[in-house]
Design an enzyme around this catalytic site. Structure first.
Site: not given
Ligand SMILES: Cc1ncc(C[n+]2csc(CCOP(=O)(O)OP(=O)(O)O)c2C)c(N)n1
Ligand SMILES: [Mg+2]
Lengths: 318, 283
Positions: A64, A173
Site C-alpha cells: 500500500e 463495499r
Molecule cells: C496490509 C494488508 N493489505 C491487504 C490485506 C488483504 N489481504 C489479505 S490476504 C491477501 C493476500 C495474501 O496473499 P499471500 O500472502 O500469498 O497469502 P496466501 O496465498 O497464503 O493466502 C490480501 C491482499 C491485508 N490483510 N493486509
C-alpha cells in the site's frame, strides 16, 4: 439539485462495483485517470477497470505504501490516480506517504477506502478503521467524503476526478439504502439538510445517514422534531450550515461510524466552541474502543451505532 | 516410507477441521489455510516446545502467523492439541468469539502475536526472537509468511534485520503457494526465485515440498542445527492444498459456500478426509 428518494427502504447498487464502473466510464473520456489497487481488485470491484482499461490499471500487489508513492509519481507526470485499499490500509498504514508524497508535495491522489468502521464485518479488529477520518482531517487541504449512498458516491467520484488534491472517500463495499434520487449533485464543503425539524439537530455523514433518518422518524412519532443534516464532507466542513441550523434548537447530536475522537463529532465541537454556541451537545459514535470481529449488523449494534441507539441518546438529552 | 504417519494424520485432521469450520460459517479464507496444514502438523506434532495446558509457559517456542488470514488453520491445530475444545472452532467470526478471522494474542490461548495486517508479523517475529536471545532462552520463533505478503516492504526490512543479527532462532517459513488474493503471484508481483532471493539476503535456505510432512520435519531439524546464520524454509505448496477441487478453483483465496457445486465438492472432501482419518487411526 438534490432530491430525496421516496422509498428509503430500498438499497442501491453494490457500491464497490458502482465505484469502479463510474471510474471506468470517466476513463473513457479522460486519459489522465489511472486506477491502482493493492491485491484487492476482486473485493474492490476494480477488475472492471482491469478489463475495460488494462493500460490504465495497475495492481501493485500487497504494497500500500508503495502504491501511494507510485500514485504521487503519476500525479507529478500529470495523471490523476485513484487508489484503493481497505480503509485502515488506505489511511493508517500509508499515512506518511499520503501526507508527504501526496499532500505536502501538492500531488493529486483520490483514495477509495473500503469498509470503514462497523462495515468491516468478519475481517475484524485488524481491518477496522475508527480513526481514518481523524487522520485525514489533520492533512491540510484534504477532502474527506463519507459516502451516504450510490447517488452521492457518483457525485463524489466525478468531483474528485476533476479537481486536484487529496480526496479520501470512505464507503461500504456492499449496497446501502438509498437516500438521494439519481442525478442529485453534491459539492465538497456543502452539507445537506435532509430533513427539517425544530427541536434537535443531528449532524451525520455516511451510510448511517439512513439510520439517523429512521431515528428522526421514530422520534417524530413521539413528538420530538428532529432535523437531520448530512454534512457530506467532514473536511472541508460546512461551518456556515452548522451555525445556521443550530440556531433555535434544544440539542445537537453528531452521529458517526467512527471514533468520537477526531472525527465529525470533534470537528463540530470545535466549531461550536469557537463560535460561542451554547447548546446541549453530544458526540454519538465509537467511544475510544478498538474494532472486533462479527457481522456488520452485530458490530453496528455492539458499537451503539443503530438508529435505536441514536433515539436513546436524543431522549436522554431532552 | 512415511516416517511421520502421525503427522500425516494430524495434517488431515487440521484440514478437515478447517473445511468444516468454514462450511459452517459459510465463507472464509480457505486457500491459504489449506496450504499450511502439513506445516502446522509438523510444528505442533513434533517441533514446538509448548504446553497446551499452560499456554503462557516460560521459554516456550513461539509461532507468528504473519499471514494472519490463515487463522483457521492455526485454530484447528490448536484445537487438535487441546488448547480449547474443538466445538469452539464453529464460533469462528461470531460476535464475541475467541476465534476472530485474524489471530489476536489477547483472545486465543496459544496465540502469541496479533496479525492480519500483512507484513507486520515478520517484524514482530524478529522482535520475539531477539527477546528470546536476550533472555538466554533456548527457544525458537517460527514465522509463517505468505508469498504474496512478501510484496510488503516491511518483510524485507525484517529479513535484513534477522540476517544482520544472525537470529538463527527465528525460523522464517515462506508459504510459497504461488497465489495471492487477485491471482497468481507471477502475474501480479513476480517473486522470482525465492530461494535465491533469501540466500542473497543472507539466509541459509531450504526449499521443500510443503505437502510432505517428512520433508518439512527434516528441513526444520536441519535448520535448528545452524548456529550463526539466519535460516529460511521456502515451502513449495499449492493454494487450496490437499483438496483437488479447491486447488483447481481459481478464486480460492476466500471461498463462499453458496452454490451446489462448491457444497458438493466440500461434502465429498469431508467424506474422503474422514475415511482417511478412520483408516489411519485403525492401523
Ligand atoms: C496490509 C494488508 N493489505 C491487504 C490485506 C488483504 N489481504 C489479505 S490476504 C491477501 C493476500 C495474501 O496473499 P499471500 O500472502 O500469498 O497469502 P496466501 O496465498 O497464503 O493466502 C490480501 C491482499 C491485508 N490483510 N493486509
Ligand atoms: Mg500465497
Amino acid at each position: 439539485m438534490i432530491k430525496l428518494v421516496k422509498n428509503r427502504k430500498e438499497k442501491g447498487k453494490e457500491l464497490s462495483k458502482f465505484f469502479c464502473q463510474t471510474v471506468a466510464d470517466l476513463m473513457d473520456h479522460d486519459d489522465k485517470l489511472v486506477f491502482l489497487d493493492a491485491d484487492l481488485a476482486s473485493p474492490s470491484g476494480s477488475t472492471i477497470i482491469e478489463k475495460s482499461h488494462p493500460d490504465k490499471f495497475i495492481n501493485v500487489g500487497i504494497a500500500e505504501a508503495n502504491m501511494v508513492g507510485i500514485a504521487a509519481g503519476l500525479s507529478i507526470e500529470g495523471f490523476k490516480p485513484f487508489i484503493h485499499s481497505f480503509a485502515p490500509f488506505a489511511s493508517r498504514r500509508v499515512f506518511d506517504q499520503i501526507y508527504l508524497s501526496g499532500a505536502y508535495a501538492k500531488s493529486t491522489i483520490n483514495i477509495y477506502g473500503s469498509d470503514p468502521g462497523f462495515t468491516v464485518g468478519p475481517n475484524g479488529g485488524t481491518h477496522t478503521s475508527f480513526e481514518d477520518v481523524a487522520l485525514y482531517r489533520t492533512i491540510p487541504d484534504a477532502v474527506i467524503v463519507d459516502v451516504a449512498d450510490t447517488t452521492q458516491l457518483e457525485s463524489a467520484i466525478r468531483q474528485a476526478a476533476s479537481e486536484p488534491g487529496i480526496k479520501y472517500i470512505r464507503l461500504n463495499r456492499k449496497a446501502v439504502r438509498n437516500v438521494y434520487e439519481p442525478g442529485s449533485e453534491f459539492t465538497f464543503g456543502k452539507g445537506v439538510v435532509v430533513k427539517e425539524g425544530k427541536d434537535v439537530l443531528v449532524i451525520t455523514a455516511g451510510q448511517i445517514l439512513s439510520d439517523a433518518l429512521d431515528a428522526a422518524e421514530e422520534l417524530e412519532a413521539k413528538g420530538v422534531s428532529v432535523e437531520v443534516v448530512d454534512i457530506y464532507t467532514t473536511k472541508p466542513l460546512d461551518v456556515e450550515l452548522i451555525l445556521s441550523r443550530v440556531k433555535g434548537k434544544k440539542a445537537l447530536v453528531t452521529f458517526e461510524n467512527h471514533s468520537i475522537i477526531g472525527g465529525l463529532g470533534s470537528a463540530v465541537a470545535e466549531v461550536l466552541a469557537e463560535h460561542n454556541v451554547n447548546i446541549v451537545f453530544k458526540r454519538h459514535g465509537v467511544t475510544d474502543r478498538f474494532g472486533q470481529v462479527g457481522t456488520p449488523d452485530f458490530l453496528q449494534a455492539e458499537y451503539n451505532l443503530t438508529g435505536k441507539d441514536l433515539v436513546k441518546t436524543i431522549e436522554a438529552l431532552l | 516410507m512415511n516416517k511421520n504417519k502421525n503427522l500425516k494424520l494430524l495434517a488431515a485432521k487440521i484440514r478437515l477441521d478447517i473445511l468444516e469450520m468454514l462450511m459452517h460459517r459459510g465463507y472464509g479464507h480457505l486457500g491459504g489455510s489449506m496450504s499450511v496444514c502439513e506445516l502446522f502438523a509438523v510444528l505442533y506434532g513434533k517441533h514446538l516446545n509448548v504446553d497446551p495446558k499452560n499456554p503462557g509457559k516460560e521459554d516456550r517456542d513461539m509461532v507468528v502467523l504473519s499471514k494472519g488470514h490463515a487463522g483457521p488453520a492455526w485454530y484447528s491445530a490448536l484445537a487438535e492439541m487441546g488448547y480449547f475444545p474443538k466445538e469452539v472452532l464453529l464460533t469462528l467470526n461470531d460476535g464475541g468469539t475467541i476465534l476472530p478471522s485474524h489471530p489476536d494474542r489477547n483472545l486465543t490461548p496459544g496465540v502469541d502475536a496479533t496479525t492480519g495486517s500483512l507484513g507486520q508479523g515478520t517484524s514482530i517475529a524478529a522482535g520475539i526472537a531477539t527477546g528470546q536471545k536476550y533472555k538466554g532462552k533456548n527457544a525458537y520463533t517460527y514465522m509463517i509468511v505468505g508469498d504474496g505478503e512478501l510484496n510488503e516492504g516491511q518483510c524485507w526490512e525484517a529479513f535484513m534485520y534477522i540476517a544482520q543479527n544472525k537470529l538463527n532462532n527465528c525460523i522464517v517459513i515462506i508459504d510459497d503457494n504461488k497465489r495471492q488474493l487477485d491471482g497468481y503471484t507471477k502475474d501480479i508481483m513476480n517473486p522470482f526465485d525465492l530461494k535465491v532471493k533469501m540466500e542473497s539476503f543472507g539466509f541459509k535456505t531450504l526449499r521443500v515440498d510443503g505437502g510432505d510432512v517428512d520433508a518439512i520435519d527434516e528441513a526444520i531439524t536441519e535448520l535448528k542445527k545452524v548456529k550463526d546464520q539466519a535460516v529460511c524454509i521456502v515451502l513449495d505448496t499449492i493454494k487450496g492444498q490437499g483438496i483437488k477441487y479447491f486447488e483447481d478453483l481459481f478464486s480460492n483465496h476466500s471461498v463462499k459456500f453458496n452454490n451446489d457445486e462448491i457444497n458438493a465438492a466440500s461434502e465429498k472432501a469431508v467424506k474422503e478426509l474422514k475415511a482417511f482419518i478412520a483408516k489411519e487411526e485403525a492401523k
